[in-house]
Design an enzyme around this catalytic site. Structure first.
Site, PDB file in Angstrom:
ATOM      1  N   TYR A 142      78.527  -8.352  10.656  1.00 25.02           N
ATOM      2  CA  TYR A 142      79.595  -7.436  10.259  1.00 25.02           C
ATOM      3  C   TYR A 142      79.704  -6.245  11.216  1.00 25.02           C
ATOM      4  CZ  TYR A 142      79.764  -9.914   5.763  1.00 25.02           C
ATOM      5  OH  TYR A 142      79.883 -10.860   4.778  1.00 25.02           O
ATOM      6  N   LYS A 191      68.710 -18.834   8.047  1.00 20.22           N
ATOM      7  CA  LYS A 191      69.237 -20.121   8.507  1.00 20.22           C
ATOM      8  C   LYS A 191      68.502 -20.430   9.813  1.00 20.22           C
ATOM      9  CE  LYS A 191      72.272 -23.510   8.228  1.00 20.22           C
ATOM     10  NZ  LYS A 191      72.126 -24.602   7.237  1.00 20.22           N
ATOM     11  N   ASP A 223      71.648 -22.342   2.642  1.00 15.61           N
ATOM     12  CA  ASP A 223      72.426 -23.361   1.916  1.00 15.61           C
ATOM     13  C   ASP A 223      71.658 -23.842   0.689  1.00 15.61           C
ATOM     14  OD1 ASP A 223      70.740 -24.196   3.941  1.00 15.61           O
ATOM     15  OD2 ASP A 223      71.884 -25.970   4.455  1.00 15.61           O
ATOM     16  N   ASP A 247      75.685 -10.581   1.188  1.00 12.91           N
ATOM     17  CA  ASP A 247      77.013 -10.333   0.637  1.00 12.91           C
ATOM     18  C   ASP A 247      77.412 -11.506  -0.260  1.00 12.91           C
ATOM     19  OD1 ASP A 247      79.548  -9.401   0.219  1.00 12.91           O
ATOM     20  OD2 ASP A 247      80.278  -9.744   2.250  1.00 12.91           O
ATOM     21  N   ASP A 251      76.997 -11.878  -4.679  1.00 16.49           N
ATOM     22  CA  ASP A 251      78.162 -12.147  -5.533  1.00 16.49           C
ATOM     23  C   ASP A 251      77.925 -13.387  -6.393  1.00 16.49           C
ATOM     24  OD1 ASP A 251      79.612  -9.982  -4.741  1.00 16.49           O
ATOM     25  OD2 ASP A 251      81.395 -11.123  -4.185  1.00 16.49           O
TER      26      ASP A 251
END
Ligand code: NAD
Length: 357
Positions: A142, A191, A223, A247, A251
């Site tokens: 980001y 990852k 994942d 992020d 959620d």
């Protein structure tokens, strides 16, 4: 003890829910013999209307001069068509970076009394769950280099993920310390089978785990983590992960509790000053109607007492008051969903919590 708290009420339901949290904090101060003073500053759409910018310098200075910051929410349809740098949401990134907040703590707790609100099957959530997500907040993709260019297939856009050893060690330290204060179990999510940043992340977390022999440490690929969160959320206690993975996963974790009006968050930096806010937005659809659920903001205030002021007993008392009000069956409209019952207003729910305190 005495503390100065900057209040950023913001837009929509922001003022209603922050007023609730202030009332609960005042009762807590009275009960435990502390003094909290509150100074309001403008942020978001209301700041744009009054001062022409969503984050006035006076707000930044006021927050920097305070012991901690309590935020409601910003934004609403009135300001949706402003240019990007004038949008209310831009003020959130601005204030986080001005305060040097590099950690986001997001608890996702399913209260036993609200089990039916979870979209997960009853057998998966019958015992509830209580997860703390530690998300890196100021690095990664980001904030990396981005742009547009001409590539192999013509026009293309790119974003880059970069993490320094310092940034990973800094967030790792917060995560291991948080695990030590809870159930001493930490899962680091990355990852590493694909990304170089994740391989450095994993190497550093492993090294750090040697300093915390009491913490049961494990790694998980992102994942798999997304899948495990809905398959068996109880396996997690503290999770640490990068900005983008955090992020998305936070959620997902909040969604499986089923109640957006219940979830608090804390953003922390190197000092004890933090910024505390509910995870939901400004809910323009119910603003000004005294219908908002104040609990996420009240629990954010409890996190402020725990993490910024080291007032654990006082934070426990607020959390226990919320537990008992829910166990007694009191609900705001969002918690009732379509079920039968008379919903409490925002102020009535606040009064119940204060009575329970
Ligand atoms: P939202 O979280 O504001 O609302 C989503 C739904 O949840 C709405 O139906 C709302 O009524 C309900 N809801 C949210 N909080 C509630 C509460 N405390 N009690 C009862 N019901 C509640 O998300 P949105 O509608 O996507 O966004 C509305 C505005 O908020 C937008 O301008 C958005 O940019 C902004 N926003 C701000 C923040 C923030 O300030 N941190 C975060 C997310 C969205």
């Amino acid at each position: 003890m005495e503390f100065n708290i900057a209040l950023l009420k913001g837009d929509g339901i922001g003022p209603e829910i922050v007023d609730s949290a202030v009332a609960v904090l005042e009762r807590t101060a009275e009960k435990f013999g502390h003094k909290f003073s509150f100074t309001p500053y403008l942020i978001g759409g209301c700041a744009f209307d009054a001062a022409g910018v969503p984050l006035p310098q006076e707000t930044v200075d006021g927050c920097l001069a305070s012991d901690s910051v309590l935020l409601g929410a910003v934004g609403g349809p009135k300001w949706d068509n402003l240019p990007g740098n004038m949008r209310p949401e831009k003020a959130l990134l601005g204030i986080r970076s001005a305060l040097g907040l590099f950690t986001n703590l997001r608890p996702a707790k399913l209260y036993p009394a609200l089990r039916d609100a979870s979209p997960l099957r009853a057998d998966i959530v019958s015992q509830g769950f209580d997860i703390m997500i530690v998300r890196e907040l100021t690095g990664g993709i980001y904030f990396g280099e981005r742009g547009k260019r001409t590539g192999k297939y013509g026009e293309e856009a790119y974003d880059t993920e970069a993490y320094s050893r310092m940034e990973i060690e800094r967030i790792g330290r917060v995560a291991f310390d948080t695990a030590m204060k809870r159930n001493k179990k930490l899962t680091s999510i990355d990852k590493a089978n694909v990304l170089e940043t994740s391989r450095l992340w994993r190497e550093i977390m492993h090294k750090m785990s040697e300093e915390y022999p009491e913490v049961e440490y494990s790694d998980m690929l992102v994942d798999n983590a997304a899948m495990q969160l809905v398959r068996n959320p109880r396996q997690f206690d503290v999770i640490v992960t990068s900005n983008m993975f955090g992020d998305i996963l936070s959620d997902e974790a909040s969604q499986i509790t089923g109640s957006i009006g219940m979830l608090a968050s804390a953003s922390l930096g190197a000092s004890t000053r933090g910024m505390y806010e509910p995870i939901h937005g400004s809910a323009p659809d119910i603003a000004g109607q005294n219908k908002a659920n104040p609990i996420a903001t009240v629990l954010s205030a409890a996190m402020m007492l725990r993490y910024s002021f080291s007032l654990a007993k006082e934070a426990d008392a607020i959390e226990a008051a919320v537990d008992s009000v829910l166990a007694a069956g009191y609900r705001t409209a969002d918690l009732l969903g379509g079920a039968e019952g008379t919903p409490l207003s925002c102020t009535e729910m606040t009064e119940k919590i204060i009575e329970a305190l």
